[in-house]
Scaffold this active site. Structure first.
Site, PDB file in Angstrom:
ATOM      1  N   ASP A   1      -2.954  -3.043  -1.276  1.00 27.27           N
ATOM      2  CA  ASP A   1      -2.590  -1.766  -0.655  1.00 27.27           C
ATOM      3  C   ASP A   1      -1.469  -1.920   0.370  1.00 27.27           C
ATOM      4  O   ASP A   1      -1.671  -1.753   1.577  1.00 27.27           O
ATOM      5  CB  ASP A   1      -3.816  -1.115  -0.003  1.00 27.27           C
ATOM      6  CG  ASP A   1      -4.823  -0.648  -1.035  1.00 27.27           C
ATOM      7  OD1 ASP A   1      -5.214  -1.469  -1.881  1.00 27.27           O
ATOM      8  OD2 ASP A   1      -5.213   0.532  -0.992  1.00 27.27           O
TER       9      ASP A   1
ATOM     10  N   ASP B   1     -12.406   3.119  -1.541  1.00 27.85           N
ATOM     11  CA  ASP B   1     -12.496   2.147  -2.628  1.00 27.85           C
ATOM     12  C   ASP B   1     -12.549   0.706  -2.129  1.00 27.85           C
ATOM     13  O   ASP B   1     -12.721  -0.219  -2.925  1.00 27.85           O
ATOM     14  CB  ASP B   1     -11.345   2.324  -3.634  1.00 27.85           C
ATOM     15  CG  ASP B   1      -9.968   2.273  -3.017  1.00 27.85           C
ATOM     16  OD1 ASP B   1      -9.838   2.541  -1.807  1.00 27.85           O
ATOM     17  OD2 ASP B   1      -9.005   1.965  -3.740  1.00 27.85           O
ATOM     18  N   HIS B   2     -12.456   0.508  -0.810  1.00 22.45           N
ATOM     19  CA  HIS B   2     -12.523  -0.838  -0.246  1.00 22.45           C
ATOM     20  C   HIS B   2     -13.762  -1.061   0.619  1.00 22.45           C
ATOM     21  O   HIS B   2     -14.018  -2.192   1.028  1.00 22.45           O
ATOM     22  CB  HIS B   2     -11.267  -1.116   0.586  1.00 22.45           C
ATOM     23  CG  HIS B   2     -10.026  -1.168  -0.235  1.00 22.45           C
ATOM     24  ND1 HIS B   2      -9.431  -2.349  -0.646  1.00 22.45           N
ATOM     25  CD2 HIS B   2      -9.278  -0.164  -0.767  1.00 22.45           C
ATOM     26  CE1 HIS B   2      -8.370  -2.076  -1.372  1.00 22.45           C
ATOM     27  NE2 HIS B   2      -8.245  -0.755  -1.454  1.00 22.45           N
TER      28      HIS B   2
ATOM     29  N   HIS C   1     -10.157   2.778   3.417  1.00 16.35           N
ATOM     30  CA  HIS C   1     -10.222   3.715   2.308  1.00 16.35           C
ATOM     31  C   HIS C   1     -11.492   3.432   1.507  1.00 16.35           C
ATOM     32  O   HIS C   1     -11.941   2.289   1.410  1.00 16.35           O
ATOM     33  CB  HIS C   1      -8.985   3.591   1.422  1.00 16.35           C
ATOM     34  CG  HIS C   1      -7.790   4.305   1.990  1.00 16.35           C
ATOM     35  ND1 HIS C   1      -6.499   4.003   1.612  1.00 16.35           N
ATOM     36  CD2 HIS C   1      -7.694   5.307   2.909  1.00 16.35           C
ATOM     37  CE1 HIS C   1      -5.662   4.797   2.278  1.00 16.35           C
ATOM     38  NE2 HIS C   1      -6.366   5.581   3.069  1.00 16.35           N
TER      39      HIS C   1
ATOM     40  N   HIS D   1      -8.802  -2.432   4.899  1.00 17.77           N
ATOM     41  CA  HIS D   1      -8.649  -1.122   5.533  1.00 17.77           C
ATOM     42  C   HIS D   1      -9.845  -0.270   5.128  1.00 17.77           C
ATOM     43  O   HIS D   1     -10.740  -0.754   4.427  1.00 17.77           O
ATOM     44  CB  HIS D   1      -7.322  -0.470   5.135  1.00 17.77           C
ATOM     45  CG  HIS D   1      -7.174  -0.188   3.679  1.00 17.77           C
ATOM     46  ND1 HIS D   1      -7.165  -1.184   2.710  1.00 17.77           N
ATOM     47  CD2 HIS D   1      -7.036   0.993   2.996  1.00 17.77           C
ATOM     48  CE1 HIS D   1      -7.018  -0.635   1.517  1.00 17.77           C
ATOM     49  NE2 HIS D   1      -6.941   0.675   1.662  1.00 17.77           N
TER      50      HIS D   1
ATOM     51  N   HIS E   1      -6.235  -4.836  -8.208  1.00 17.84           N
ATOM     52  CA  HIS E   1      -6.145  -3.476  -7.677  1.00 17.84           C
ATOM     53  C   HIS E   1      -5.251  -2.607  -8.568  1.00 17.84           C
ATOM     54  O   HIS E   1      -4.247  -2.061  -8.138  1.00 17.84           O
ATOM     55  CB  HIS E   1      -5.626  -3.494  -6.230  1.00 17.84           C
ATOM     56  CG  HIS E   1      -5.893  -2.212  -5.485  1.00 17.84           C
ATOM     57  ND1 HIS E   1      -4.989  -1.185  -5.448  1.00 17.84           N
ATOM     58  CD2 HIS E   1      -6.947  -1.796  -4.750  1.00 17.84           C
ATOM     59  CE1 HIS E   1      -5.480  -0.190  -4.716  1.00 17.84           C
ATOM     60  NE2 HIS E   1      -6.674  -0.537  -4.288  1.00 17.84           N
TER      61      HIS E   1
ATOM     62  N   HIS F   1       0.719  -0.134   4.632  1.00 15.27           N
ATOM     63  CA  HIS F   1       0.087   0.900   3.810  1.00 15.27           C
ATOM     64  C   HIS F   1       0.159   2.214   4.593  1.00 15.27           C
ATOM     65  O   HIS F   1       0.723   2.249   5.687  1.00 15.27           O
ATOM     66  CB  HIS F   1      -1.364   0.485   3.521  1.00 15.27           C
ATOM     67  CG  HIS F   1      -2.030   1.298   2.454  1.00 15.27           C
ATOM     68  ND1 HIS F   1      -1.381   1.778   1.345  1.00 15.27           N
ATOM     69  CD2 HIS F   1      -3.328   1.716   2.331  1.00 15.27           C
ATOM     70  CE1 HIS F   1      -2.223   2.443   0.591  1.00 15.27           C
ATOM     71  NE2 HIS F   1      -3.408   2.432   1.166  1.00 15.27           N
TER      72      HIS F   1
END
Length: 301
Positions: free
Chosen positions: A206, A65-66, A63, A61, A265, A138
């Protein structure tokens, strides 16, 4: 053989001892990356793996941090004289998101091919990898990935001899080619036994626990799955922000009958994850705490 390296295990923000989420695999000269958080390039350098052979990047996805490590990675790949196209896979909106990030990486010497996921389950064939993308739960659209390396059946020498197939053609049939020799057509199924067990890896972060994870991870050789929270008092927080606890992840591993599970994670607040692993292993015995640089070679049986 599939080489697997958990490059980063942190969620939300990088820490001095944890880079953000990323997984890298290597197979038959081609590398695949799932997610590319901040610090992914440093984690690769620490491991001694190269970014140049990466042919596929899958995103769970969008976000930060990814995906925040992508612009720098693209520039590094371009500076390594890469010219082969790069395939990016992710939820709908991938091209728009990547083009926005490429404001700071506008010129690349290679083309980017986009595969945008729109269905609950999608199957892809890329560079010898059989990729299944499956939607999870998520607070934005998010996918898990199963990576499989199939293995053909054993070559049946007696069948090839009986059919009169020249020996110098056996290898081509074994690789899946269809041959026509002196007007006769020979197909691989004529000389190969039943398909043998391949290699299967499932990666999922997530999300809340959903049946699609268990279904797609069934009998995997390795399940890498988020364990955002270990503390029992944070179960409500996991539900609120649509993440998982160590124990929910262990239940999925148990129900999917996977060979081994790595947790990843982790919340920035989680300091001593190993303190919680005895209880996790009571649910699923072959559970391990992921750590940056953790590596495994998955071999055919």
């Amino acid at each position: 053989m599939l080489d697997v390296c958990l490059l980063g295990t942190a969620g939300m923000m990088p820490l001095p001892y944890r880079w953000l989420t990323a997984l890298m695999t290597r197979y038959n000269g081609s590398s695949l990356l799932i997610d590319c958080g901040e610090g992914t390039q440093i984690a690769m350098k620490e491991k001694g793996w190269s970014a140049k052979p990466i042919d596929i990047i899958c995103f769970t996805h969008y976000h930060a941090d990814h995906i925040s490590g992508l612009p720098g990675l693209l520039l590094t790949m371009g500076n390594s004289e890469r010219t082969e196209p790069l395939t990016l896979v992710g939820p709908k909106g991938l091209e728009r998101v990547v083009n926005a990030l490429r404001t700071i990486a506008p010129e690349l010497p290679f083309d980017i091919r986009y595969i945008e996921l729109t269905q609950p389950v999608e199957h892809l064939e890329e560079r010898g990898y059989h990729i299944t993308a499956f939607r999870v739960n998520h607070n934005v659209v998010c996918y898990g990935y199963t990576i499989e390396i199939p293995r053909a059946g054993e070559f049946q020498v007696d069948a090839a001899v009986a059919l009169g197939i020249p020996k110098n053609c056996w290898g081509r049939l074994q690789k899946g080619e269809i041959l026509t020799i002196d007007g006769e057509t020979y197909t691989p199924d004529m000389v190969l036994g039943a398909p043998r067990k391949g290699i299967k890896l499932t990666y999922c972060t997530d999300t809340r626990p959903v049946p699609s994870i268990t279904e797609n991870a069934q009998n995997a050789d390795l399940l890498i799955i988020e364990g955002m929270y270990a503390e029992k008092e944070k179960e409500a927080k996991a539900r609120q922000y649509k993440h998982m606890t160590f124990y929910e992840a262990a239940e999925i591993a148990r129900d999917a009958e996977v060979s081994r599970m790595w947790l990843t994670h982790f919340s920035p607040s989680l300091v001593r994850g190993e303190d919680y692993m005895d209880e996790v292993r009571r649910i699923y015995p072959n559970a391990q705490l992921g750590k940056d640089g953790k590596t495994l070679e998955l071999d055919f049986e």
